[in-house]
Scaffold this motif. Sequence first.
Motif, PDB file in Angstrom:
ATOM      1  N   VAL A   1      43.270 -16.125  20.246  1.00  0.00           N
ATOM      2  CA  VAL A   1      43.131 -16.693  19.286  1.00  0.00           C
ATOM      3  C   VAL A   1      41.501 -16.578  18.715  1.00  0.00           C
ATOM      4  CG1 VAL A   1      43.428 -18.974  18.076  1.00  0.00           C
ATOM      5  CG2 VAL A   1      45.272 -18.017  19.488  1.00  0.00           C
ATOM      6  N   LEU A   2      40.661 -16.933  19.687  1.00  0.00           N
ATOM      7  CA  LEU A   2      39.333 -17.303  19.163  1.00  0.00           C
ATOM      8  C   LEU A   2      38.622 -15.731  18.758  1.00  0.00           C
ATOM      9  CD1 LEU A   2      37.547 -19.271  21.953  1.00  0.00           C
ATOM     10  CD2 LEU A   2      38.098 -19.891  19.683  1.00  0.00           C
ATOM     11  N   ILE A   3      39.344 -14.730  19.299  1.00  0.00           N
ATOM     12  CA  ILE A   3      39.076 -13.270  18.869  1.00  0.00           C
ATOM     13  C   ILE A   3      39.545 -13.056  17.464  1.00  0.00           C
ATOM     14  CG2 ILE A   3      39.482 -10.808  19.354  1.00  0.00           C
ATOM     15  CD1 ILE A   3      39.259 -11.461  22.391  1.00  0.00           C
TER      16      ILE A   3
ATOM     17  N   GLY B   1      44.077 -10.500  20.330  1.00  0.00           N
ATOM     18  CA  GLY B   1      43.342 -10.726  19.222  1.00  0.00           C
ATOM     19  C   GLY B   1      43.233 -10.092  18.093  1.00  0.00           C
ATOM     20  N   VAL B   2      43.084  -8.821  18.220  1.00  0.00           N
ATOM     21  CA  VAL B   2      42.926  -7.831  17.329  1.00  0.00           C
ATOM     22  C   VAL B   2      44.366  -7.805  16.580  1.00  0.00           C
ATOM     23  CG1 VAL B   2      42.860  -5.471  16.615  1.00  0.00           C
ATOM     24  CG2 VAL B   2      41.379  -6.614  18.228  1.00  0.00           C
ATOM     25  N   SER B   3      45.341  -7.839  17.171  1.00  0.00           N
ATOM     26  CA  SER B   3      46.719  -7.842  16.410  1.00  0.00           C
ATOM     27  C   SER B   3      46.973  -8.888  15.613  1.00  0.00           C
ATOM     28  CB  SER B   3      47.757  -7.450  17.514  1.00  0.00           C
ATOM     29  OG  SER B   3      47.467  -6.555  18.106  1.00  0.00           O
ATOM     30  N   ALA B   4      46.418 -10.193  15.943  1.00  0.00           N
ATOM     31  CA  ALA B   4      46.618 -11.504  15.433  1.00  0.00           C
ATOM     32  C   ALA B   4      45.661 -11.541  14.194  1.00  0.00           C
ATOM     33  CB  ALA B   4      46.534 -12.622  16.154  1.00  0.00           C
ATOM     34  N   SER B   5      44.519 -10.696  14.054  1.00  0.00           N
ATOM     35  CA  SER B   5      43.440 -11.022  13.025  1.00  0.00           C
ATOM     36  C   SER B   5      43.928 -10.804  11.653  1.00  0.00           C
ATOM     37  CB  SER B   5      42.332 -10.084  13.587  1.00  0.00           C
ATOM     38  OG  SER B   5      42.615  -8.809  13.373  1.00  0.00           O
ATOM     39  N   PRO B   6      44.925  -9.730  11.355  1.00  0.00           N
ATOM     40  CA  PRO B   6      45.420  -9.888  10.002  1.00  0.00           C
ATOM     41  C   PRO B   6      46.016 -11.032   9.380  1.00  0.00           C
ATOM     42  CG  PRO B   6      46.028  -7.929  11.190  1.00  0.00           C
ATOM     43  CD  PRO B   6      45.608  -8.616  12.217  1.00  0.00           C
ATOM     44  N   LEU B   7      46.453 -11.700  10.481  1.00  0.00           N
ATOM     45  CA  LEU B   7      47.154 -12.925   9.937  1.00  0.00           C
ATOM     46  C   LEU B   7      46.054 -14.117   9.321  1.00  0.00           C
ATOM     47  CD1 LEU B   7      49.596 -15.034   9.488  1.00  0.00           C
ATOM     48  CD2 LEU B   7      49.206 -15.763  11.955  1.00  0.00           C
ATOM     49  N   PHE B   8      44.925 -14.178   9.999  1.00  0.00           N
ATOM     50  CA  PHE B   8      43.930 -14.976   9.731  1.00  0.00           C
ATOM     51  C   PHE B   8      43.002 -14.362   8.540  1.00  0.00           C
ATOM     52  CE2 PHE B   8      44.796 -16.109  13.921  1.00  0.00           C
ATOM     53  CZ  PHE B   8      44.593 -17.515  13.992  1.00  0.00           C
ATOM     54  N   ILE B   9      43.135 -13.133   8.532  1.00  0.00           N
ATOM     55  CA  ILE B   9      42.315 -12.495   7.117  1.00  0.00           C
ATOM     56  C   ILE B   9      43.305 -12.961   6.044  1.00  0.00           C
ATOM     57  CG2 ILE B   9      42.053 -10.392   6.012  1.00  0.00           C
ATOM     58  CD1 ILE B   9      41.534  -9.051   8.600  1.00  0.00           C
ATOM     59  N   ARG B  10      44.519 -12.798   6.054  1.00  0.00           N
ATOM     60  CA  ARG B  10      45.194 -13.097   4.857  1.00  0.00           C
ATOM     61  C   ARG B  10      45.310 -14.693   4.632  1.00  0.00           C
ATOM     62  NH1 ARG B  10      51.675 -11.841   4.476  1.00  0.00           N
ATOM     63  NH2 ARG B  10      51.536 -13.569   6.423  1.00  0.00           N
ATOM     64  N   LEU B  11      45.236 -15.634   5.725  1.00  0.00           N
ATOM     65  CA  LEU B  11      45.145 -16.920   5.631  1.00  0.00           C
ATOM     66  C   LEU B  11      43.913 -17.466   4.848  1.00  0.00           C
ATOM     67  CD1 LEU B  11      46.450 -19.747   5.550  1.00  0.00           C
ATOM     68  CD2 LEU B  11      45.682 -19.416   8.292  1.00  0.00           C
TER      69      LEU B  11
ATOM     70  N   PRO C   1      40.932 -26.941   7.761  1.00  0.00           N
ATOM     71  CA  PRO C   1      42.452 -27.611   8.234  1.00  0.00           C
ATOM     72  C   PRO C   1      43.471 -26.494   8.427  1.00  0.00           C
ATOM     73  CG  PRO C   1      41.416 -29.056   6.730  1.00  0.00           C
ATOM     74  CD  PRO C   1      40.609 -27.766   6.678  1.00  0.00           C
ATOM     75  N   ALA C   2      43.553 -25.672   7.352  1.00  0.00           N
ATOM     76  CA  ALA C   2      44.781 -24.734   7.502  1.00  0.00           C
ATOM     77  C   ALA C   2      44.318 -23.721   8.695  1.00  0.00           C
ATOM     78  CB  ALA C   2      44.684 -23.814   6.405  1.00  0.00           C
ATOM     79  N   LEU C   3      43.213 -23.491   9.013  1.00  0.00           N
ATOM     80  CA  LEU C   3      42.867 -22.607  10.157  1.00  0.00           C
ATOM     81  C   LEU C   3      43.291 -23.037  11.257  1.00  0.00           C
ATOM     82  CD1 LEU C   3      39.681 -20.776   8.823  1.00  0.00           C
ATOM     83  CD2 LEU C   3      41.703 -19.796   8.807  1.00  0.00           C
TER      84      LEU C   3
ATOM     85  N   ILE D   1      48.973 -23.040  16.214  1.00  0.00           N
ATOM     86  CA  ILE D   1      50.339 -22.343  16.612  1.00  0.00           C
ATOM     87  C   ILE D   1      50.263 -21.052  17.002  1.00  0.00           C
ATOM     88  CG2 ILE D   1      52.383 -21.659  15.115  1.00  0.00           C
ATOM     89  CD1 ILE D   1      51.952 -23.873  13.270  1.00  0.00           C
ATOM     90  N   GLN D   2      49.382 -20.134  16.547  1.00  0.00           N
ATOM     91  CA  GLN D   2      49.116 -18.902  17.269  1.00  0.00           C
ATOM     92  C   GLN D   2      48.829 -18.663  18.687  1.00  0.00           C
ATOM     93  OE1 GLN D   2      49.871 -16.504  15.070  1.00  0.00           O
ATOM     94  NE2 GLN D   2      49.638 -14.788  16.398  1.00  0.00           N
ATOM     95  N   ILE D   3      48.186 -19.989  19.097  1.00  0.00           N
ATOM     96  CA  ILE D   3      48.077 -19.916  20.567  1.00  0.00           C
ATOM     97  C   ILE D   3      49.305 -19.567  21.500  1.00  0.00           C
ATOM     98  CG2 ILE D   3      47.314 -21.252  22.468  1.00  0.00           C
ATOM     99  CD1 ILE D   3      45.116 -22.272  20.881  1.00  0.00           C
ATOM    100  N   ALA D   4      50.397 -20.265  20.834  1.00  0.00           N
ATOM    101  CA  ALA D   4      51.837 -20.280  21.417  1.00  0.00           C
ATOM    102  C   ALA D   4      52.223 -18.804  21.427  1.00  0.00           C
ATOM    103  CB  ALA D   4      52.650 -21.198  20.834  1.00  0.00           C
TER     104      ALA D   4
END
Length: 291
Positions: free
Chosen positions: A100-102, A160-170, A208-210, A216-219
């Motif tokens: 998640v940090l990545i 981490g790379v696979s989850a990054s699009p979610l944080f980009i959009r958020l 806060p949103a991040l 949740i993304q850690i799970a």
Amino acid sequence: MTSSFSVIPVPAPRRRNRSWAKFRHNRSAMLGAVIILFFVAVAICAPWIAGQDPLKVGFTAIRKAPSALHWFGTDELGRDLFSRMVYGARASLLAGTVSVLIALAVGVPLGLISGYFGGLLDGCISRVTEALFSIPFLILAIALAAFLGPSLTNAMIAIGVSASPLFIRLARGQVLAVRREDYVQSTRSLGASDLRIILRHVLPNIMPALIVQATIQIAVAIIAEASLSFLGLGLQPPEPSWGSMLNTGKNFMTQAPWMSILPGCAIFLVVFGFNLLGDGLRDALDPRQED
């Protein structure tokens, strides 16, 4: 899963006190925090908690049922399952947190840039993000892990790379809402640089949103790491991992069901804890909730 927040500037000390009070009175959130703290303590204190060497093979104790000597029984090589479970907590929690940090390190800066500056740069980042979103998260993680090679480090990078699009959009969506606020426009009119506005005014108000999404993304990342280890793309044997233990245990469900049940329960509990914590943080940090 994403969270929707309305940005309402609140003095920092009052906001922190209010959020902590709401979180503290949320029983589900506190239960989640207790579960996570328990597993974190187990992972940190593994050398003192584990009674035996998790890698020590005992051919005279193969697939022994739980007993006073082996609390969780033994596996197909006679290794103490309790010790392997304790050390396996390290791999799962490390993989979830680092992944998640990545994702945050990659996704948040790109989301900030995309949402704040807009234009052609926003269009390019958004199109690439949408293309990545078209690929299921776990499929993308498996593909990247297979390309990088089987190891815990490569698994964390892949997740981490696979989850990054979610944080980009958020991050982009939050920035689009924040940049129109009066205090941002006032700061810009006073001559503040874009970098100062982003770091001092935009980023703190989207945190806060991040934070909620990261929790949740850690799970999700823990489940992904277990899946990669199950497929042989994560932590490599003989090092203990809950996912690889599940993979081995599935072959002995009738003779030694504890080999699969116990790692599965551990994964369930830690994921359950992070989900409860994430829901509690969402309720506590959402400014739309009443005091």
